[in-house]
Design a protein around this motif. Structure first.
Motif, mmCIF file in Angstrom:
data_model
loop_
_atom_site.group_PDB
_atom_site.id
_atom_site.type_symbol
_atom_site.label_atom_id
_atom_site.label_comp_id
_atom_site.label_asym_id
_atom_site.label_seq_id
_atom_site.Cartn_x
_atom_site.Cartn_y
_atom_site.Cartn_z
ATOM 1 N N THR A 16 0.840 -1.206 0.000
ATOM 2 C CA THR A 16 0.000 0.000 0.000
ATOM 3 C C THR A 16 0.869 1.247 0.000
ATOM 4 O OG1 THR A 16 -1.714 -1.178 1.219
ATOM 5 C CG2 THR A 16 -1.822 1.226 1.252
ATOM 6 N N TYR A 17 1.912 1.241 0.853
ATOM 7 C CA TYR A 17 2.804 2.400 0.912
ATOM 8 C C TYR A 17 3.467 2.649 -0.442
ATOM 9 C CZ TYR A 17 7.056 5.030 1.476
ATOM 10 O OH TYR A 17 8.054 5.943 1.288
ATOM 11 N N ARG A 18 4.025 1.610 -1.055
ATOM 12 C CA ARG A 18 4.717 1.791 -2.334
ATOM 13 C C ARG A 18 3.766 2.255 -3.428
ATOM 14 N NH1 ARG A 18 7.591 -2.774 -0.481
ATOM 15 N NH2 ARG A 18 6.331 -4.206 -1.729
ATOM 16 N N ARG A 19 2.552 1.703 -3.444
ATOM 17 C CA ARG A 19 1.567 2.115 -4.453
ATOM 18 C C ARG A 19 1.211 3.583 -4.270
ATOM 19 N NH1 ARG A 19 -3.532 2.012 -3.493
ATOM 20 N NH2 ARG A 19 -3.434 0.319 -1.992
ATOM 21 N N LYS A 20 0.934 3.992 -3.030
ATOM 22 C CA LYS A 20 0.587 5.398 -2.776
ATOM 23 C C LYS A 20 1.765 6.319 -3.073
ATOM 24 C CE LYS A 20 -3.094 4.941 0.603
ATOM 25 N NZ LYS A 20 -3.528 5.299 1.968
ATOM 26 N N ALA A 21 2.961 5.894 -2.704
ATOM 27 C CA ALA A 21 4.148 6.722 -2.944
ATOM 28 C C ALA A 21 4.356 6.954 -4.437
ATOM 29 C CB ALA A 21 5.385 6.071 -2.325
ATOM 30 N N ARG A 22 4.174 5.899 -5.236
ATOM 31 C CA ARG A 22 4.308 6.048 -6.698
ATOM 32 C C ARG A 22 3.253 7.000 -7.244
ATOM 33 N NH1 ARG A 22 5.494 0.570 -6.653
ATOM 34 N NH2 ARG A 22 3.310 0.045 -6.998
ATOM 35 N N ALA A 75 1.765 12.195 -9.496
ATOM 36 C CA ALA A 75 0.837 13.326 -9.467
ATOM 37 C C ALA A 75 1.578 14.638 -9.208
ATOM 38 C CB ALA A 75 -0.230 13.114 -8.404
ATOM 39 N N MET A 76 2.525 14.622 -8.277
ATOM 40 C CA MET A 76 3.264 15.846 -7.963
ATOM 41 C C MET A 76 4.176 16.259 -9.124
ATOM 42 S SD MET A 76 2.292 17.124 -5.220
ATOM 43 C CE MET A 76 0.940 16.522 -4.266
ATOM 44 N N ALA A 77 4.798 15.291 -9.771
ATOM 45 C CA ALA A 77 5.648 15.606 -10.927
ATOM 46 C C ALA A 77 4.804 16.179 -12.060
ATOM 47 C CB ALA A 77 6.394 14.362 -11.395
ATOM 48 N N GLY A 78 3.646 15.577 -12.302
ATOM 49 C CA GLY A 78 2.738 16.099 -13.331
ATOM 50 C C GLY A 78 2.258 17.493 -12.998
ATOM 51 N N GLN A 79 1.943 17.703 -11.730
ATOM 52 C CA GLN A 79 1.488 19.029 -11.298
ATOM 53 C C GLN A 79 2.603 20.057 -11.481
ATOM 54 O OE1 GLN A 79 -0.073 19.046 -7.346
ATOM 55 N NE2 GLN A 79 -0.181 21.271 -7.247
ATOM 56 N N GLU A 117 0.410 6.942 5.444
ATOM 57 C CA GLU A 117 1.638 6.167 5.265
ATOM 58 C C GLU A 117 2.813 7.059 4.882
ATOM 59 O OE1 GLU A 117 -1.233 5.351 3.755
ATOM 60 O OE2 GLU A 117 -1.733 3.327 4.417
ATOM 61 N N MET A 118 2.555 8.022 4.009
ATOM 62 C CA MET A 118 3.617 8.935 3.577
ATOM 63 C C MET A 118 4.119 9.773 4.748
ATOM 64 S SD MET A 118 3.960 8.165 0.428
ATOM 65 C CE MET A 118 5.010 9.452 -0.165
ATOM 66 N N ARG A 119 3.186 10.313 5.522
ATOM 67 C CA ARG A 119 3.550 11.110 6.695
ATOM 68 C C ARG A 119 4.380 10.287 7.675
ATOM 69 N NH1 ARG A 119 -1.471 12.897 6.930
ATOM 70 N NH2 ARG A 119 -2.026 11.452 8.569
ATOM 71 N N TYR A 120 3.944 9.065 7.911
ATOM 72 C CA TYR A 120 4.655 8.184 8.839
ATOM 73 C C TYR A 120 6.091 7.941 8.367
ATOM 74 C CZ TYR A 120 6.224 4.033 11.256
ATOM 75 O OH TYR A 120 6.983 3.151 11.975
ATOM 76 N N VAL A 121 6.272 7.643 7.086
ATOM 77 C CA VAL A 121 7.612 7.358 6.558
ATOM 78 C C VAL A 121 8.488 8.609 6.623
ATOM 79 C CG1 VAL A 121 8.918 6.678 4.495
ATOM 80 C CG2 VAL A 121 6.905 5.380 5.196
ATOM 81 N N TRP A 122 7.923 9.778 6.344
ATOM 82 C CA TRP A 122 8.710 11.017 6.459
ATOM 83 C C TRP A 122 9.184 11.213 7.897
ATOM 84 C CZ3 TRP A 122 4.296 13.891 3.662
ATOM 85 C CH2 TRP A 122 4.425 13.717 2.289
#
Length: 170
Positions: free
Chosen positions: A12-18, A23-27, A76-81
């Motif tokens: 789940t973490y890897r899927r969300k991170a990708r 999305a951020m790169a596109g933005q 998950e992203m917040r936790y890993v950061w």
């Protein structure tokens, strides 16, 4: 404030991170192009107007990301950061902590045990293995033996950054 290790699904973490990275790169691309075009149309086209457009796109993307980071789907992203931040903080104190381990300092043993557990969890979340570092494995075994001799539990699931104050570089 103490940081506690949590369990998160690596897939789940890897899927969300990708997805979030894409999305951020596109933005960033869209905002960079949009601002560059607006600046070029308003002030005339030049390298500096394009560079300013990209910079403004970066600022807009950063602001959007900052606004969205507290959303539940970013857990998950917040936790890993936070985990990376704390592991980085600990790594700056590893030499004094290792001296503390040699002196059988229980706080040093707890912090370095947490560090190794956090590094293992981070590797697992990122889909990597850490079993190839012989030095790290030897240190983990040494700490495990010392913890057993002192009657300390094998796992340490939380870390308080205030504990590092005792280990200022000596």
């Amino acid at each position: 404030m103490a940081f506690t290790l949590e369990q998160h699904d690596p897939d789940t973490y890897r899927r969300k991170a990708r997805m979030i990275s894409i999305a951020m790169a596109g933005q960033l691309v869209v905002f960079g192009l949009l601002f560059s075009m607006l600046l070029a149309a308003t002030f005339g086209g030049s390298f500096w107007m394009n560079a300013l457009g990209v910079l403004l796109g970066l600022l807009a993307t950063s602001a959007m990301f900052a606004a969205l980071r507290e959303r539940p789907w970013m857990t998950e992203m917040r936790y890993v950061w936070q985990l990376k931040h704390h592991l980085s903080q600990i790594s700056g104190y590893l030499q004094p902590l290792r001296r503390g381990i040699e002196e059988e300092n229980r706080v040093a043993l707890d912090i370095v045990t947490f560090y190794h557990q956090g590094m293992s969890q981070l590797a697992e979340l990122n889909g990597r293995t850490t079993d190839d570092d012989a030095e790290r494995l030897a240190e983990k075994m040494q700490i495990k033996i010392k913890r057993e001799a002192l009657g300390l539990p094998e796992q340490v699931n939380s870390f308080d950054p205030q504990d590092l104050r005792a280990f200022k570089r000596r």
